[in-house]
Design an enzyme around this catalytic site. Structure first.
Site, PDB file in Angstrom:
ATOM      1  N   LYS A  76       0.846  -1.237   0.044  1.00  0.00           N
ATOM      2  CA  LYS A  76      -0.057   0.031  -0.202  1.00  0.00           C
ATOM      3  C   LYS A  76       0.796   1.226   0.103  1.00  0.00           C
ATOM      4  O   LYS A  76       1.866   1.193   0.687  1.00  0.00           O
ATOM      5  CB  LYS A  76      -1.032  -0.068   1.205  1.00  0.00           C
ATOM      6  CG  LYS A  76      -1.833   1.096   1.374  1.00  0.00           C
ATOM      7  CD  LYS A  76      -2.804   0.879   2.538  1.00  0.00           C
ATOM      8  CE  LYS A  76      -4.028   1.926   2.570  1.00  0.00           C
ATOM      9  NZ  LYS A  76      -4.685   2.067   3.610  1.00  0.00           N
ATOM     10  N   SER A 151      -9.763   2.414   2.713  1.00  0.00           N
ATOM     11  CA  SER A 151      -8.940   3.110   1.950  1.00  0.00           C
ATOM     12  C   SER A 151      -7.839   2.143   1.180  1.00  0.00           C
ATOM     13  O   SER A 151      -7.227   2.641   0.390  1.00  0.00           O
ATOM     14  CB  SER A 151      -8.010   4.002   2.827  1.00  0.00           C
ATOM     15  OG  SER A 151      -7.160   3.228   3.834  1.00  0.00           O
ATOM     16  N   SER A 175     -10.259   0.016   6.815  1.00  0.00           N
ATOM     17  CA  SER A 175      -9.605   0.082   5.631  1.00  0.00           C
ATOM     18  C   SER A 175      -9.119  -1.227   5.047  1.00  0.00           C
ATOM     19  O   SER A 175      -8.693  -1.064   3.876  1.00  0.00           O
ATOM     20  CB  SER A 175      -8.652   1.209   5.677  1.00  0.00           C
ATOM     21  OG  SER A 175      -9.272   2.459   5.509  1.00  0.00           O
TER      22      SER A 175
END
Lengths: 484, 97, 480
Positions: A76, A151, A175
């Site tokens: 990420k 997210s 997330s």
């Protein structure tokens, strides 16, 4: 190969069926082919990936391979990765080349995992749909008109589309779990303090926790083994012995008590979602588990408490992005304060600015007690609710999300609607306890997930429960056909 | 709870975020909605409940007092990330004290 | 009716640690710009602070030295504001639950017999990180930012508004300066910014509530503190007497003009939005830790003063020899050799010839060529009449020049031992009387001064070594 589990990949590497370089090239090829459609990767650096793959092959040839040496992974873009552009989904960091490694990245490197690139995310992890990224929205591989969740939407889409066998994610209010649910993956948010936050760009420091996103509980356990554990560089990292998170995978579920919070199993849940959850519970009962009703009386306050605490911490955490030492600086300004105000206005997106303003307000003079302290008191009530519930059960089950992946724009105009959809996941971050989401069905061709919550340090148990479920079901093996 | 444009302007100033007048009214509407959602929080009786600032109740670990970091090489690497730098310094618009 | 001055002081004392409070970068002064910064000090995205144990230890030590309550569950908070030398956009400080609560500093005011003591109560002392430095001069239209100092551990020590004059404020600052050095938590170097004071100044009519205060920032010398406060007080009185209200403000003192002026960068009313730092957990300070720090604490100046006064020193002398730990240690070591009966004499030596010589040569006490043991040995020889006071000064000088390892060695080598043998002195007296009939006649004619001339002649003949008392006695006897 693209559908193989991490264990299968490691075994293929070990038996020389494939080299890490070949495997890495396979995934880099898929990224080149499919990423333009789903926009999961923000940064790819094939040379760096190949170099890491070659190094992993050399380690394996020398007989020093660990359980994941040579297996590719996507990080990420919230994790600082030395020498790699690290954007956090923001224009603010468009040209930021991280000068150091996050501990998660460092440990993945040490485990021989091969970085495939940096994956897209909501800007500074603020969002549940990946629509707030400066680098454009990520598309859900199951239906590219729909969001992948957020997210960690890039992580989820990359793994779901088989552009990476696994990814790292972070979870501040859901997330990891929510995009895992919307993309048909297994994703684990560990107990707060289990995974180091060093090098993970902070959103809400007291809630943020990194975790694995993959297809199965077994994969998640192997990944957590690679990057969890005490780190002296993070004051909130807990000093505990390293554990093997896969140690309990094979334990039978006979006698397992699954708590069903009556607040989540009332009448207002989405019917199709609740039906999928009931079907999964039926499987669990077949495996020997029993279900008990529990109560989380303060959980209805969790969204409110979260949307005070998280923006408060974020408003302060994001002050360092001021255009002085790194990051975006507005091209024109009159003086210092104008430079700050314009750089931050142009460098941050709307949702980030909104949350900074909320956070600024709840900490400001005259409102601190009424909002911030009150939210922290409610946080304690919520944590106590979980403590009490775990006296009656081993794990708590709930839907992960109120529905399947929604269409772009469906909720983005109304932040409150978006925030309220976090109701199942947010309480867990406030309490600091671990939870995972695993696929448990499909609704109109879209995956849906079940959330399992456990007491502090019960990751191995959550993985065990999920693994047993995944031995008798195949939801986690399904993939979006367009990417086969 | 209703925010005024002045409230929003004050917050934007504190947070060093420039907002145009259109953005102020849009932000104002969003803040009203969000604080409408949060409002229920203020009704909860939390008397005698200690605020919870951290997820787990442990004490700060302390570091030994030793110099382990800092070098011209690292400085130069970081300075290369700066929008404006000279002579080992980060440069900003003139500050008047 | 006159005005009453009300002053409270906030002092930032840099704690004497090797590394910064939240990072492993060095705290040494004077490095190349930004070369003593870690990723943490530069507030890179994703970095996290970890607390330096020694900084907490220093704070505990201070708290014990001033009789405070140590908060055993102390909390770091973020103070949010934007400034180029504040890299995170917040300063890690303490707000609620500072490590040190309450406490007192005792000041000596006045000179000699007029010396009085005043107690200044402390509100609190808290740990925080220093900011970096903004350099305004060297870059056309730009300000340069050096973060070497960012993250240096500070103890901010806050008094109640209990001082009533610039003299009291300076006496407090001096006493605190001496104490933090005494207990070894701060080097006290004011030029390098290791010890800087902010003075909150207001005036009021006696009996009225406090007036509006203005804060004079960053006073880095005692002289400037005095000048700045005096100017500020007069300015406020003038404003009020001309019917203008005082606006709360932060001001800077300009040593060139001797005036204070409001800072432009502090015009906005600040809202610092303090909240507990989520990256840092509460500091647990155990009873054992406190006991250990207490055990390592040197004897404090107040206790030492009382002990010295019991040996016969005046309050003023006792204060003088405890002005710093170095002086006090020197004095004690000298006294150990000279004997407690010489307490007053030793104090006179140290505050007199010894200090004067240090001053003249620009030396710190640590660099003094005469060790306290040597000085003590010298005082002992004067006390037991081996040498006279006058010869003592000569021996001191010889010790300073490194002419011998001890007073005894010098006395022996240079033959300075006092002549106390009555026969020998009598011979000298007779010799001088015989050689100076003029003086003898003058004396007998009533001229007292002639006696001094004779004594001088005798001492000269004795090369200064004759016991002056014996010389006097014998001379008078012979002339009567």
């Amino acid at each position: 190969m693209i559908n193989a589990s991490l264990k299968e990949l490691a075994s293929a590497l070990d038996s020389k069926k494939i080299s890490s370089l070949e495997l890495t090239d396979l995934f880099l090829g898929r990224i080149a082919q499919h990423n333009p459609l789903i926009n999961a990767f923000v940064t790819v650096d094939e040379e760096k990936s190949r170099a890491a793959a070659k190094a992993a092959d050399a380690i394996r040839a020398a007989g020093n391979a660990g359980p994941l040496t040579g297996v590719p992974i996507a990080h990420k873009d919230i994790f600082c990765q030395d020498g790699w552009r690290t954007t956090c989904g923001s224009r603010m960091l468009e040209n930021f080349i991280a000068p150091y490694n996050a501990t998660v990245v460092e440990r993945c490197n040490q485990a021989g995992l091969v970085p495939l690139g940096k994956v897209n995310m909501d800007e500074f992890a603020m969002g549940s749909s990946n629509e707030t990224s400066y680098y454009g929205p990520v598309r859900n591989p199951w239906d590219t008109d729909r969001v992948p969740g957020g997210s960690s939407g890039g992580s989820a889409a990359a793994v779901a589309a088989r552009l990476a066998p696994a990814a790292t994610g972070t979870d501040t209010g859901g997330s990891i779990r929510q995009p895992a649910a919307l993309c048909g993956l297994t994703g684990l948010k560990p107990s707060y303090g289990t995974v180091s936050r060093w090098g993970m760009i902070a959103f809400a420091s007291s809630l943020d926790q990194a975790g694995p996103m993959a297809r199965s509980a077994e994969d998640c356990g192997l990944l957590l083994n690679a990057f969890a554990g005490f780190d002296a560089k993070d004051s909130t990292s807990l000093e505990r012995d390293n554990e093997d998170y896969t140690r309990s995978l094979y334990q039978p579920l006979k006698g397992l008590r699954i708590g069903l919070p009556k607040e989540f199993f009332g009448t207002d849940g989405d019917a199709a979602t609740m039906a999928a959850i009931e079907a999964a519970l039926a499987e669990y009962r077949k495996l020997g588990a029993e279900t008990v009703e529990v109560s989380l009386p303060s959980i209805s306050q969790s969204v409110s408490a979260y949307y005070v605490i998280a923006p408060a911490e974020a408003s302060s955490n994001l002050s360092r992005f001021d255009g002085v030492r790194y990051g975006y600086r507005a091209p024109e300004y009159t003086d210092l304060n104008d430079m700050y105000a314009k750089s931050r206005a142009q460098g941050f997106g709307e949702e980030v600015k909104r949350r900074i303003l909320i956070g600024t307000y709840v900490l400001s003079h005259g409102y601190y007690d009424a909002y911030y302290l009150q939210a922290q008191r409610i946080r304690r009530l919520i944590a106590s609710d979980f403590d009490a519930a775990f006296k009656q059960c081993d794990v708590i089950a709930s839907p992960t999300t109120p529905g399947t992946a929604f269409k772009f724009g469906e909720k983005s105009g109304d932040p409150v609607q978006m925030y309220l959809s976090d109701i199942y996941t947010i309480g867990v971050n406030l309490a600091g306890i671990p939870a995972l989401s695993h696929p448990c069905g499909e609704i109109n061709g879209l995956p849906t997930g079940m959330q399992l919550i456990g007491p502090y340090f019960s990751e191995h148990r959550l993985l065990n429960v999920t693994h047993q479920y995944q031995q008798v079901t195949d939801w986690h093996r399904r993939m979006p056909t367009a990417f086969a | 709870m209703a925010f005024t444009p002045e409230d929003v302007q004050r917050l934007a100033k504190l947070a060093r975020i420039e907002l145009g007048s259109e953005q102020i009214s849009a932000t104002l509407g969003h803040l009203d909605n969000i604080f409408g959602m949060i409002a229920d929080l203020r009704q909860v009786n939390t008397e005698g409940i200690a605020p919870m600032a951290h997820a787990c109740d442990v004490a700060q670990r302390l570091r030994a007092d030793a110099v382990t970091e800092g070098s011209v090489a690292q400085r130069d690497r970081c300075l290369a990330l700066a929008p404006e730098a000279e002579a080992g310094l980060f440069l900003v618009p003139k500050v008047i004290e | 009716m006159t005005w009453e001055v009300v002053i409270g002081i906030e002092t930032h004392a840099q704690l004497a640690t090797q590394s910064k409070i939240f990072s492993g970068a060095s705290t040494a002064f004077g490095a190349e710009p930004n070369a003593q910064t870690s990723l943490i000090d530069l507030a890179m995205p994703g970095v996290l602070p970890v607390v330096n144990r020694e900084a907490v230890g220093c704070a505990i030590r201070f708290g014990l030295a001033v009789g405070s309550k140590i908060d055993q569950h102390s909390i770091f908070a973020r103070k949010n504001y934007f400034y180029p030398d504040l890299p995170k956009g917040y300063q890690i400080s303490q707000f609620e639950n500072p490590v040190v609560v309450g406490g007192q500093i005792v000041l000596q005011l006045g000179q000699g017999d007029d010396l009085v003591e005043k107690v200044v109560n402390l509100t609190r002392a808290h740990m925080e990180e220093d900011a970096g430095k903004s350099l305004h001069e060297d870059f056309q239209g730009r300000t340069g930012v050096d973060l070497n100092r960012a993250g240096t551990p500070l103890l901010e020590i806050v008094t109640e508004p209990e001082m009533r004059s610039s003299a009291e404020a300076v006496a407090y600052a001096r006493a605190l300066h001496s104490l933090v050095r005494w207990i070894g938590i701060c080097d006290g170097n004011m030029q390098e910014g290791s010890f800087r004071c902010d003075a909150n100044v207001s005036v009021r009519k006696p009996g009225q509530p406090f007036g509006t205060r203005r804060e004079i920032k960053n006073l880095n010398s005692f002289r400037f503190m005095q000048q700045a406060i005096d100017y500020e007080v007069q300015w406020q009185i003038n404003e009020l007497e001309e019917g203008r209200a005082i606006q709360q403000a932060t001001v800077l003192f300009d040593p060139d003009t001797g005036e204070t002026r409001a800072m432009r960068s502090k015009e906005d009313a600040q809202d610092y939005r303090y909240f507990p730092d989520p990256d840092l957990l509460p500091i647990a300070i155990s009873d054992e830790w406190i006991d250990r720090v207490r055990g390592e604490m040197p004897e404090l100046p107040q206790a030492m003063r009382e002990r010295f006064q019991a040996l016969g020193l005046s309050a003023y002398d006792a204060a003088a020899v405890t002005a710093s730990l170095e002086i006090a240690r020197y004095y004690e070591s000298a006294l150990k050799v000279a004997g407690n009966a010489q307490a007053k004499v030793a104090a006179n030596w140290i505050m007199g010839d010894f200090s004067a010589r240090l001053n003249r040569e620009g030396l710190d006490i640590e660099a003094a060529p005469v060790t306290p043991e040597q000085l003590g040995g010298l005082i002992a020889r004067i006390a037991d009449q081996t040498i006279s006071n006058a010869i003592g000064k000569k021996v001191f000088d010889a010790l300073w020049q490194g002419q011998g390892k001890s007073a005894d060695e010098i006395i022996e080598a240079q033959g300075l031992k006092q002549i106390t043998d009555t026969g020998a002195i009598e011979a000298l007296v007779d010799e001088v009387l015989a050689a100076n009939p003029g003086n003898v006649a003058e004396f007998k004619a009533g001229k007292e001064k002639a006696l001094n001339a004779l004594v001088g002649q005798i001492m000269k003949a004795a090369k200064g070594k004759a016991n002056p008392q014996q010389v006097n006695d014998l001379l008078k006897k012979k002339l009567s």
